[in-house]
Write a protein that holds these residues in place. Structure first.
Motif, short mmCIF file in Angstrom:
data_model
loop_
_atom_site.label_atom_id
_atom_site.label_comp_id
_atom_site.label_asym_id
_atom_site.label_seq_id
_atom_site.Cartn_x
_atom_site.Cartn_y
_atom_site.Cartn_z
N ASN A 83 39.63 -29.92 66.11
CA ASN A 83 39.03 -28.59 66.02
C ASN A 83 39.85 -27.58 65.23
OD1 ASN A 83 36.42 -28.37 67.76
ND2 ASN A 83 37.81 -29.65 68.97
N THR A 84 41.12 -27.83 65.02
CA THR A 84 41.93 -26.88 64.25
C THR A 84 42.17 -27.31 62.81
OG1 THR A 84 44.02 -27.93 64.91
CG2 THR A 84 43.16 -26.16 66.34
N THR A 85 42.03 -28.60 62.54
CA THR A 85 42.39 -29.10 61.20
C THR A 85 41.27 -29.88 60.52
OG1 THR A 85 44.71 -29.22 61.91
CG2 THR A 85 44.09 -30.46 59.93
N LYS A 94 49.08 -40.36 54.16
CA LYS A 94 48.14 -40.18 53.05
C LYS A 94 47.06 -39.17 53.42
CE LYS A 94 48.79 -44.77 51.02
NZ LYS A 94 48.14 -46.07 50.68
N VAL A 95 46.61 -39.23 54.67
CA VAL A 95 45.61 -38.27 55.14
C VAL A 95 46.21 -36.87 55.13
CG1 VAL A 95 44.26 -37.52 57.14
CG2 VAL A 95 44.35 -39.94 56.52
N LYS A 96 47.46 -36.76 55.52
CA LYS A 96 48.14 -35.47 55.54
C LYS A 96 48.13 -34.84 54.14
CE LYS A 96 52.59 -33.39 56.81
NZ LYS A 96 53.92 -33.67 57.41
N GLU A 97 48.39 -35.65 53.13
CA GLU A 97 48.38 -35.15 51.76
C GLU A 97 46.99 -34.70 51.34
OE1 GLU A 97 50.99 -34.52 49.73
OE2 GLU A 97 52.13 -34.99 51.55
N LYS A 98 45.98 -35.46 51.74
CA LYS A 98 44.61 -35.11 51.39
C LYS A 98 44.18 -33.80 52.06
CE LYS A 98 42.85 -39.76 50.49
NZ LYS A 98 41.87 -40.80 50.90
N LEU A 99 44.62 -33.62 53.30
CA LEU A 99 44.24 -32.42 54.03
C LEU A 99 44.88 -31.16 53.44
CD1 LEU A 99 44.34 -33.72 57.70
CD2 LEU A 99 42.33 -32.97 56.43
N LYS A 100 45.97 -31.34 52.72
CA LYS A 100 46.60 -30.18 52.08
C LYS A 100 45.72 -29.63 50.96
CE LYS A 100 51.46 -31.34 52.96
NZ LYS A 100 52.76 -31.71 52.32
N ASN A 101 44.88 -30.51 50.40
CA ASN A 101 44.02 -30.12 49.29
C ASN A 101 42.61 -29.87 49.83
OD1 ASN A 101 42.76 -29.68 46.86
ND2 ASN A 101 43.66 -31.46 45.86
N LYS A 102 42.45 -28.79 50.58
CA LYS A 102 41.18 -28.50 51.23
C LYS A 102 40.03 -28.31 50.26
CE LYS A 102 43.26 -26.61 55.41
NZ LYS A 102 43.35 -25.45 56.32
N GLU A 121 51.10 -34.76 62.80
CA GLU A 121 51.62 -34.70 61.44
C GLU A 121 50.59 -34.11 60.47
OE1 GLU A 121 54.49 -35.39 59.96
OE2 GLU A 121 55.56 -36.01 61.77
N VAL A 122 49.31 -34.24 60.77
CA VAL A 122 48.28 -33.75 59.84
C VAL A 122 48.07 -32.24 59.96
CG1 VAL A 122 47.13 -35.99 59.93
CG2 VAL A 122 46.29 -34.12 61.37
N LEU A 123 48.68 -31.62 60.94
CA LEU A 123 48.54 -30.17 61.11
C LEU A 123 49.31 -29.42 60.03
CD1 LEU A 123 49.11 -29.83 64.97
CD2 LEU A 123 46.91 -29.88 63.77
N ASP A 124 48.96 -28.16 59.86
CA ASP A 124 49.76 -27.28 59.02
C ASP A 124 51.19 -27.27 59.56
OD1 ASP A 124 50.83 -24.21 58.98
OD2 ASP A 124 49.81 -24.72 57.11
N GLU A 125 52.17 -27.27 58.66
CA GLU A 125 53.57 -27.38 59.07
C GLU A 125 53.97 -26.30 60.07
OE1 GLU A 125 55.63 -29.74 58.60
OE2 GLU A 125 54.43 -30.92 57.20
N LYS A 126 53.49 -25.07 59.84
CA LYS A 126 53.84 -23.98 60.75
C LYS A 126 53.24 -24.21 62.14
CE LYS A 126 54.40 -20.35 57.26
NZ LYS A 126 53.91 -19.02 56.77
N ASP A 127 52.03 -24.73 62.17
CA ASP A 127 51.37 -24.97 63.45
C ASP A 127 52.07 -26.11 64.20
OD1 ASP A 127 49.46 -24.42 65.38
OD2 ASP A 127 48.02 -25.85 64.57
N ARG A 128 52.44 -27.15 63.46
CA ARG A 128 53.14 -28.26 64.09
C ARG A 128 54.49 -27.81 64.65
NH1 ARG A 128 56.83 -32.17 62.88
NH2 ARG A 128 56.46 -34.24 63.81
N GLU A 129 55.20 -26.99 63.88
CA GLU A 129 56.48 -26.47 64.35
C GLU A 129 56.30 -25.58 65.57
OE1 GLU A 129 60.39 -25.56 64.92
OE2 GLU A 129 59.50 -27.18 63.73
#
Length: 280
Positions: free
Chosen positions: A147-149, A251-259, A210-218
């Motif tokens: 729901n967040t990502t 790989k999914v993490k990289e794809k999610l960065k390119n919304k 790991e797929v979350l935004d870095e700030k949210d994960r932190e």
């Protein structure tokens, strides 16, 4: 009375060993273990890593959730619940990842005792972690990430109330791991010095963060130093297989960065969503 009880116990032990020997012999002529999995599934990754770490000879059969292969009549013959992972060992079929891990630890020779101890008391403690996992950490992490990502990346509306409730449960789960399950001198769950199937299962669950935004994960993991160290210890204890199997998640993490790219390619993006949401 005491004198008679000792021979009886010995007979039982010998009989049990004999049966175990027959089981091992019956496996000799079988096809090797089949693992039905999609590596986008956290529980699938745990089972695959366990097999690799323990040198279990197996054939990995991909069931592509994005193509709805888990819903086919053919797969229903393997797992009537139509979820992943599942295994076939000879004529024996089994699903539910925790049950699979327990079976693998008991049925295959050479698996170190620390994964699923023979000691009844230690084994029961591991069961308590596994049962807790499904009702707490699993439900929280999966709902929160979706729901967040995942949904926002696809341009779809998300359930903010569900996300808020999942966040509370996730913080609660992380706190329980930090203060209770990781208490003791050892770096692993239950204060142990070596990992169990519970460590592997729960850490694979947390890896989806790991797929979350870095700030949210932190924000989520930052306050829990012991949890972060525990993840590293489990990762190192199962190296290099842990990182190799989780490569698909990176790989999914990289794809999610390119919304914007994902929103323009809803078909491929929906594949990611289905894979992240359809697993046990």
């Amino acid at each position: 009375m005491t004198h008679c009880a000792v021979p009886s116990m010995i007979v039982v032990q010998v009989s049990a060993k004999r049966e175990a020997g027959k089981e091992a012999q019956s496996r000799t002529g079988k096809m090797k273990l089949e693992v039905y999995a999609d590596r986008m599934s956290q529980p699938s990754r745990a089972v695959i890593i366990f097999c690799k770490v323990n040198g279990i000879d197996y054939t990995e059969l991909k069931v592509d959730i994005s193509k709805r292969e888990h819903l086919t009549p053919e797969f229903a013959e393997i797992n009537p619940m139509k979820q992943l992972p599942a295994i076939v060992d000879g004529k024996f079929k089994l699903f539910e990842s925790h049950s699979i891990l327990i079976y693998l630890a008991c049925a295959f020779p050479g698996v170190a005792d620390h994964w699923y101890p023979a000691n009844l008391f230690k084994r029961s403690k591991i069961h308590s972690v596994l049962y807790w996992h499904h009702s707490n950490l699993r439900r929280a992490a999966d709902t929160y990430v979706t729901n967040t990502t995942i949904l926002p990346a696809l341009g779809h509306p998300s359930n903010q109330q569900a996300a808020a409730e999942a966040e509370k449960l996730l913080f609660s789960s992380l706190s329980k791991i930090e203060s209770f399950w990781l208490k003791g001198d050892g770096p692993f769950l239950l204060g142990r010095n070596q990992p169990s199937i519970a460590d592997l299962s729960l850490v694979c669950e947390l890896m989806q963060l790991e797929v979350l935004d870095e700030k949210d994960r932190e924000r989520l993991l930052g306050p829990y130093k012991k949890v972060q160290q525990w993840i590293k210890h489990t990762r190192n204890a199962t190296s290099p297989h842990f990182d190799n199997v989780h490569n698909i998640l990176m790989k999914v993490k990289e794809k999610l960065k390119n919304k914007p790219l994902m929103e323009a390619n809803h078909g491929g993006a929906r594949d990611i969503q289905k894979r992240l949401r359809s697993r046990i």
